[in-house]
Design a protein around this motif. Sequence first.
Motif, PDB file in Angstrom:
ATOM      1  N   SER A  50       0.824  -1.291  -0.103  1.00 15.72           N
ATOM      2  CA  SER A  50      -0.128   0.044   0.076  1.00 15.72           C
ATOM      3  C   SER A  50       0.890   1.367  -0.143  1.00 15.72           C
ATOM      4  CB  SER A  50      -1.034   0.074   1.346  1.00 15.72           C
ATOM      5  OG  SER A  50      -0.195   0.163   2.336  1.00 15.72           O
ATOM      6  N   PHE A  51       0.449   2.557  -0.376  1.00 16.23           N
ATOM      7  CA  PHE A  51       0.964   3.680  -0.554  1.00 16.23           C
ATOM      8  C   PHE A  51       0.385   4.644   0.210  1.00 16.23           C
ATOM      9  CE2 PHE A  51       2.119   2.061  -4.773  1.00 16.23           C
ATOM     10  CZ  PHE A  51       3.498   1.848  -4.579  1.00 16.23           C
ATOM     11  N   ALA A  52       1.079   5.527   0.835  1.00 17.28           N
ATOM     12  CA  ALA A  52       0.645   6.669   1.472  1.00 17.28           C
ATOM     13  C   ALA A  52       0.041   7.687   0.581  1.00 17.28           C
ATOM     14  CB  ALA A  52       1.435   7.393   2.495  1.00 17.28           C
ATOM     15  N   TYR A  53      -1.225   7.945   0.527  1.00 16.58           N
ATOM     16  CA  TYR A  53      -1.843   8.748  -0.472  1.00 16.58           C
ATOM     17  C   TYR A  53      -1.985  10.372   0.145  1.00 16.58           C
ATOM     18  CZ  TYR A  53      -3.145   4.339  -2.768  1.00 16.58           C
ATOM     19  OH  TYR A  53      -3.267   3.369  -3.337  1.00 16.58           O
ATOM     20  N   VAL A  68      -2.419  10.871  -7.898  1.00 19.64           N
ATOM     21  CA  VAL A  68      -3.314   9.811  -7.513  1.00 19.64           C
ATOM     22  C   VAL A  68      -3.619   9.995  -6.113  1.00 19.64           C
ATOM     23  CG1 VAL A  68      -3.866   7.305  -7.544  1.00 19.64           C
ATOM     24  CG2 VAL A  68      -2.481   8.333  -9.222  1.00 19.64           C
ATOM     25  N   ASP A  69      -5.214  10.208  -5.912  1.00 20.57           N
ATOM     26  CA  ASP A  69      -5.680  10.895  -4.441  1.00 20.57           C
ATOM     27  C   ASP A  69      -5.888   9.556  -3.752  1.00 20.57           C
ATOM     28  OD1 ASP A  69      -5.020  13.497  -4.812  1.00 20.57           O
ATOM     29  OD2 ASP A  69      -6.965  13.607  -6.163  1.00 20.57           O
ATOM     30  N   ASN A  70      -6.066   8.446  -4.179  1.00 19.59           N
ATOM     31  CA  ASN A  70      -6.421   7.215  -3.459  1.00 19.59           C
ATOM     32  C   ASN A  70      -6.587   6.117  -4.435  1.00 19.59           C
ATOM     33  OD1 ASN A  70      -9.297   6.760  -4.140  1.00 19.59           O
ATOM     34  ND2 ASN A  70      -9.607   8.874  -3.068  1.00 19.59           N
ATOM     35  N   LYS A 120      -0.471  17.760   0.175  1.00 18.66           N
ATOM     36  CA  LYS A 120       0.531  17.748  -0.354  1.00 18.66           C
ATOM     37  C   LYS A 120       0.909  15.917  -0.580  1.00 18.66           C
ATOM     38  CE  LYS A 120       3.471  21.541   0.527  1.00 18.66           C
ATOM     39  NZ  LYS A 120       4.263  22.165   1.479  1.00 18.66           N
ATOM     40  N   PRO A 121       1.624  15.571  -1.843  1.00 17.55           N
ATOM     41  CA  PRO A 121       1.918  14.282  -1.786  1.00 17.55           C
ATOM     42  C   PRO A 121       2.503  13.764  -0.647  1.00 17.55           C
ATOM     43  CG  PRO A 121       2.998  15.728  -3.607  1.00 17.55           C
ATOM     44  CD  PRO A 121       2.093  16.564  -2.670  1.00 17.55           C
ATOM     45  N   ARG A 122       2.215  12.399  -0.331  1.00 18.57           N
ATOM     46  CA  ARG A 122       3.123  11.683   0.648  1.00 18.57           C
ATOM     47  C   ARG A 122       4.084  10.809   0.219  1.00 18.57           C
ATOM     48  NH1 ARG A 122      -1.272   9.565   4.675  1.00 18.57           N
ATOM     49  NH2 ARG A 122       0.392   9.171   5.872  1.00 18.57           N
ATOM     50  N   THR A 123       3.771  10.420  -1.003  1.00 13.22           N
ATOM     51  CA  THR A 123       4.683   9.152  -1.676  1.00 13.22           C
ATOM     52  C   THR A 123       4.909   9.680  -3.128  1.00 13.22           C
ATOM     53  OG1 THR A 123       3.416   7.425  -0.617  1.00 13.22           O
ATOM     54  CG2 THR A 123       4.540   6.810  -2.547  1.00 13.22           C
ATOM     55  N   ALA A 124       6.056   9.631  -3.725  1.00 15.02           N
ATOM     56  CA  ALA A 124       6.381   9.976  -5.067  1.00 15.02           C
ATOM     57  C   ALA A 124       6.987   8.589  -5.954  1.00 15.02           C
ATOM     58  CB  ALA A 124       7.528  11.024  -5.210  1.00 15.02           C
ATOM     59  N   ILE A 125       6.319   8.350  -7.095  1.00 17.08           N
ATOM     60  CA  ILE A 125       6.794   7.314  -7.823  1.00 17.08           C
ATOM     61  C   ILE A 125       7.264   7.966  -9.177  1.00 17.08           C
ATOM     62  CG2 ILE A 125       6.511   4.948  -8.665  1.00 17.08           C
ATOM     63  CD1 ILE A 125       4.034   4.590  -7.053  1.00 17.08           C
ATOM     64  N   ILE A 126       8.547   7.610  -9.524  1.00 18.19           N
ATOM     65  CA  ILE A 126       9.350   8.570 -10.639  1.00 18.19           C
ATOM     66  C   ILE A 126       9.852   7.362 -11.400  1.00 18.19           C
ATOM     67  CG2 ILE A 126      11.208  10.149 -11.074  1.00 18.19           C
ATOM     68  CD1 ILE A 126      10.870  10.741  -8.057  1.00 18.19           C
ATOM     69  N   ALA A 127       9.693   7.482 -12.804  1.00 22.09           N
ATOM     70  CA  ALA A 127      10.087   6.838 -14.032  1.00 22.09           C
ATOM     71  C   ALA A 127      11.390   7.683 -14.486  1.00 22.09           C
ATOM     72  CB  ALA A 127       9.063   6.336 -15.065  1.00 22.09           C
ATOM     73  N   VAL A 128      12.354   7.269 -14.735  1.00 22.02           N
ATOM     74  CA  VAL A 128      13.494   7.740 -15.601  1.00 22.02           C
ATOM     75  C   VAL A 128      14.089   6.859 -16.687  1.00 22.02           C
ATOM     76  CG1 VAL A 128      14.260   9.074 -13.454  1.00 22.02           C
ATOM     77  CG2 VAL A 128      15.486   6.875 -13.807  1.00 22.02           C
ATOM     78  N   ALA A 166       0.168   3.032  -8.739  1.00 24.07           N
ATOM     79  CA  ALA A 166      -0.061   3.806  -7.381  1.00 24.07           C
ATOM     80  C   ALA A 166      -1.385   3.348  -6.887  1.00 24.07           C
ATOM     81  CB  ALA A 166       0.093   5.173  -7.746  1.00 24.07           C
ATOM     82  N   ARG A 167      -2.227   3.103  -7.713  1.00 29.07           N
ATOM     83  CA  ARG A 167      -3.683   2.649  -7.344  1.00 29.07           C
ATOM     84  C   ARG A 167      -3.896   1.367  -6.795  1.00 29.07           C
ATOM     85  NH1 ARG A 167      -5.791   6.483 -11.048  1.00 29.07           N
ATOM     86  NH2 ARG A 167      -4.930   5.301 -12.680  1.00 29.07           N
TER      87      ARG A 167
END
Length: 344
Positions: free
Chosen positions: A9-12, A29-31, A65-73, A322-323
């Motif tokens: 799970s992620f923190a939203y 993504v809010d939830n 404010k966002p609590r988690t960041a998922i980044i593609a590089v 994220a969802r």
Amino acid sequence: MSLSANPKSFAYPVLVADIGGTNARFALVDNTDAPTRMCGKTATADHPDISSAIRTAVFPETDIKPRTAIIAVAGPVTGDIIPLTNAAWVIEPLKMIAGLGLEEVIVLNDFEAQALALPGYGGGDIEQVGTGTARQASAKFVLGPGTGLGAAAMIYASETWVPVPGEGGHVELGPVTPEDFELWPHIERYHGRVGAEQLLSGTGLPRLARAVTSYMKAERQFDTPASITMAADDNDPVAVKILEVFARGLGRVAGDFALTVLARGGVYLTGGITPRITRFLTDGGFRAAFEAKAPHEALMAKIPTFIVRHPDPALEGLASFARAPDAFAVDMQGRQWVGAASVA
Ligand SMILES: Nc1ncnc2c1ncn2[C@@H]1O[C@H](COP(=O)(O)OP(=O)(O)OP(=O)(O)O)[C@@H](O)[C@H]1O
């Protein structure tokens, strides 16, 4: 701090970001049920670093404010300091946690992110090229000629989707047809070899153009991919031949990957070049090369190929993850950082 466990799970809210060589794209993504809220794109060159871009492009879009960041590089994720392949930014997850108040940062490969989008595509997201039907719950593959040639598999196992990134764009590309055998001696070798990305990408197209121009004994100078697609739009015979050879090569490589993982769920084409050469992908040459895999022609005819029309495939994949993190088995080793507040 770097962890190896896969979170379920992620923190939203979760901020998702696709950081390319030229542009950075963001969404929220809010939830688990919320639709993706796009926050637009910004040129990486307009900001000194990713945190500054997030403050400008994302923070005004959200009260929470966002609590988690998922980044593609684009490029490998190696350690706590991640330089980008084609941009000046350096991604430092621990600095992002400290500076932006995040609890967790995850950094993935851009084609791994594109693979995460594949199971969710439908309707206008994709356009089929040729025959075949995508089997449910079967392996898929994404191949994207952009600046380079990105590639990733999406495997289905134990009711879970497993994205498998790699360096598939660098597989060997050899001659097959009589015309190929005449053309190949005109191709400049790279460290003695002809890798797929050396021809089937934005950086490769001018090299392929030089080879075809020399083979056709023509007088042409194509310095950019756009100069080739524009000339082909005007039916210049040399530019048309270049893109026919390109499409045939792409079909062959796509077919090899389909065979490798038995991609009965389909092969999907993305990347900046794909939408610019649609005519050459749908005229039959791409699909014929894809299927010409004796002794497996019958099998190949059943595997569908698609042009991805979704405008932000990597962002879409990260948003899917994220969802519903439980639906995917993403390897987190060395790619997940959490803040002190999150450590139980
Ligand atoms: N009109 C065009 N015809 C053919 N190729 C084009 C055209 N415009 C741009 N390109 C090529 O597309 C490639 C960029 O593709 P893409 O956008 O997938 O790259 P990227 O590096 O993943 O993206 P980003 O810009 O986000 O870093 C470049 O090689 C560029 O030359």
